[in-house]
Scaffold this motif. Structure first.
Motif, PDB file in Angstrom:
ATOM      1  N   VAL A  76      69.885  -2.927  41.011  1.00  0.00           N
ATOM      2  CA  VAL A  76      69.046  -1.728  40.947  1.00  0.00           C
ATOM      3  C   VAL A  76      69.903  -0.470  40.782  1.00  0.00           C
ATOM      4  N   GLY A  77      71.071  -0.449  41.402  1.00  0.00           N
ATOM      5  CA  GLY A  77      71.905   0.753  41.324  1.00  0.00           C
ATOM      6  C   GLY A  77      73.141   0.634  42.185  1.00  0.00           C
ATOM      7  N   ARG A  78      73.791   1.753  42.354  1.00  0.00           N
ATOM      8  CA  ARG A  78      75.070   1.787  43.062  1.00  0.00           C
ATOM      9  C   ARG A  78      74.914   1.709  44.582  1.00  0.00           C
ATOM     10  N   PHE A  79      73.818   2.232  45.105  1.00  0.00           N
ATOM     11  CA  PHE A  79      73.621   2.299  46.547  1.00  0.00           C
ATOM     12  C   PHE A  79      72.676   1.213  47.015  1.00  0.00           C
ATOM     13  N   HIS A  80      72.772   0.880  48.310  1.00  0.00           N
ATOM     14  CA  HIS A  80      71.845  -0.084  48.899  1.00  0.00           C
ATOM     15  C   HIS A  80      71.563   0.282  50.336  1.00  0.00           C
ATOM     16  N   ASP A  81      70.448  -0.192  50.811  1.00  0.00           N
ATOM     17  CA  ASP A  81      70.053   0.007  52.199  1.00  0.00           C
ATOM     18  C   ASP A  81      70.878  -0.926  53.078  1.00  0.00           C
ATOM     19  N   ASP A  82      70.890  -0.643  54.380  1.00  0.00           N
ATOM     20  CA  ASP A  82      71.549  -1.581  55.283  1.00  0.00           C
ATOM     21  C   ASP A  82      70.779  -2.894  55.254  1.00  0.00           C
ATOM     22  N   ILE A  83      71.495  -3.984  55.362  1.00  0.00           N
ATOM     23  CA  ILE A  83      70.874  -5.312  55.287  1.00  0.00           C
ATOM     24  C   ILE A  83      71.311  -6.115  56.503  1.00  0.00           C
ATOM     25  N   THR A  84      70.340  -6.504  57.294  1.00  0.00           N
ATOM     26  CA  THR A  84      70.608  -7.341  58.458  1.00  0.00           C
ATOM     27  C   THR A  84      69.690  -8.550  58.390  1.00  0.00           C
ATOM     28  N   ALA A  85      70.247  -9.718  58.645  1.00  0.00           N
ATOM     29  CA  ALA A  85      69.438 -10.935  58.697  1.00  0.00           C
ATOM     30  C   ALA A  85      69.922 -11.795  59.851  1.00  0.00           C
ATOM     31  N   VAL A  86      68.966 -12.331  60.572  1.00  0.00           N
ATOM     32  CA  VAL A  86      69.252 -13.263  61.660  1.00  0.00           C
ATOM     33  C   VAL A  86      68.371 -14.485  61.421  1.00  0.00           C
ATOM     34  N   VAL A  87      68.970 -15.640  61.448  1.00  0.00           N
ATOM     35  CA  VAL A  87      68.217 -16.885  61.334  1.00  0.00           C
ATOM     36  C   VAL A  87      68.385 -17.627  62.655  1.00  0.00           C
ATOM     37  N   VAL A  88      67.277 -17.952  63.271  1.00  0.00           N
ATOM     38  CA  VAL A  88      67.282 -18.669  64.543  1.00  0.00           C
ATOM     39  C   VAL A  88      66.734 -20.059  64.283  1.00  0.00           C
ATOM     40  N   LYS A  89      67.577 -21.043  64.521  1.00  0.00           N
ATOM     41  CA  LYS A  89      67.148 -22.429  64.332  1.00  0.00           C
ATOM     42  C   LYS A  89      66.349 -22.858  65.558  1.00  0.00           C
ATOM     43  N   LEU A  90      65.157 -23.402  65.318  1.00  0.00           N
ATOM     44  CA  LEU A  90      64.302 -23.837  66.407  1.00  0.00           C
ATOM     45  C   LEU A  90      64.572 -25.300  66.747  1.00  0.00           C
ATOM     46  N   PRO A  91      64.378 -25.651  67.991  1.00  0.00           N
ATOM     47  CA  PRO A  91      64.599 -27.065  68.362  1.00  0.00           C
ATOM     48  C   PRO A  91      63.569 -27.960  67.686  1.00  0.00           C
ATOM     49  N   ALA A  92      63.989 -29.171  67.401  1.00  0.00           N
ATOM     50  CA  ALA A  92      63.073 -30.158  66.811  1.00  0.00           C
ATOM     51  C   ALA A  92      61.966 -30.449  67.819  1.00  0.00           C
ATOM     52  N   PRO A  93      60.761 -30.671  67.332  1.00  0.00           N
ATOM     53  CA  PRO A  93      59.653 -30.966  68.252  1.00  0.00           C
ATOM     54  C   PRO A  93      59.916 -32.255  69.022  1.00  0.00           C
ATOM     55  N   ARG A  94      59.464 -32.269  70.246  1.00  0.00           N
ATOM     56  CA  ARG A  94      59.626 -33.484  71.077  1.00  0.00           C
ATOM     57  C   ARG A  94      58.614 -34.530  70.662  1.00  0.00           C
ATOM     58  N   ALA A  95      59.052 -35.757  70.727  1.00  0.00           N
ATOM     59  CA  ALA A  95      58.142 -36.871  70.420  1.00  0.00           C
ATOM     60  C   ALA A  95      57.137 -37.007  71.558  1.00  0.00           C
ATOM     61  N   SER A  96      55.895 -37.262  71.203  1.00  0.00           N
ATOM     62  CA  SER A  96      54.855 -37.465  72.219  1.00  0.00           C
ATOM     63  C   SER A  96      55.060 -38.799  72.909  1.00  0.00           C
ATOM     64  N   ALA A  97      54.849 -38.794  74.212  1.00  0.00           N
ATOM     65  CA  ALA A  97      55.024 -40.042  74.979  1.00  0.00           C
ATOM     66  C   ALA A  97      53.751 -40.810  75.070  1.00  0.00           C
TER      67      ALA A  97
END
Length: 122
Positions: free
Chosen positions: A101-122
């Motif tokens: 788009v051009g020479r300047f850019h906005d600040d860019i922050t990204a956080v990815v949080v991995k979620l635990p796998a679902p527990r198997a039903s007993a």
């Protein structure tokens, strides 16, 4: 002289400048909306279902360039290499689009949080 430090949004007197990466909670820039920066986040609330594998949190610099669907697709593609790696790839993708788009850019922050796998039903 040469400019130093982070990019800033300056008040009309040019005496006080806000480092945009620190805009949350900076009360001086919220008074009457005169600082040019808002400190209220735009939030969306979602129910996390058992199909969810991760959460993506980002600044406007990310969302101005990537749609939520694109971010999820990229994060999903790279999540096997770790949440940190997926976040870095999101930032790089947004930065690449800003540069087109051009020479300047906005600040860019990204956080990815991995979620635990679902527990198997007993």
């Amino acid at each position: 002289g040469r400019a130093a430090g982070p990019l800033r949004v300056w008040d009309s007197s040019r005496q006080a400048g806000l480092a945009t990466s620190r805009s949350f909670g900076d009360m001086g820039y919220r008074v009457n909306g005169t600082g040019g920066v808002i400190s209220e986040p735009q939030m969306h609330v979602f129910e996390i279902t058992s199909e969810a594998r991760f959460v993506v949190i980002g600044s406007d610099g990310l969302w101005d360039q990537l749609s939520p669907a694109e971010a999820v697709s990229l994060a999903s593609h790279f999540s096997s290499r770790g949440a940190d790696y997926a976040a870095e790839e999101l930032v790089e993708a947004a930065l690449g689009r800003w540069r087109r788009v051009g020479r300047f850019h906005d600040d860019i922050t990204a956080v990815v949080v991995k979620l635990p796998a679902p527990r198997a039903s007993a």
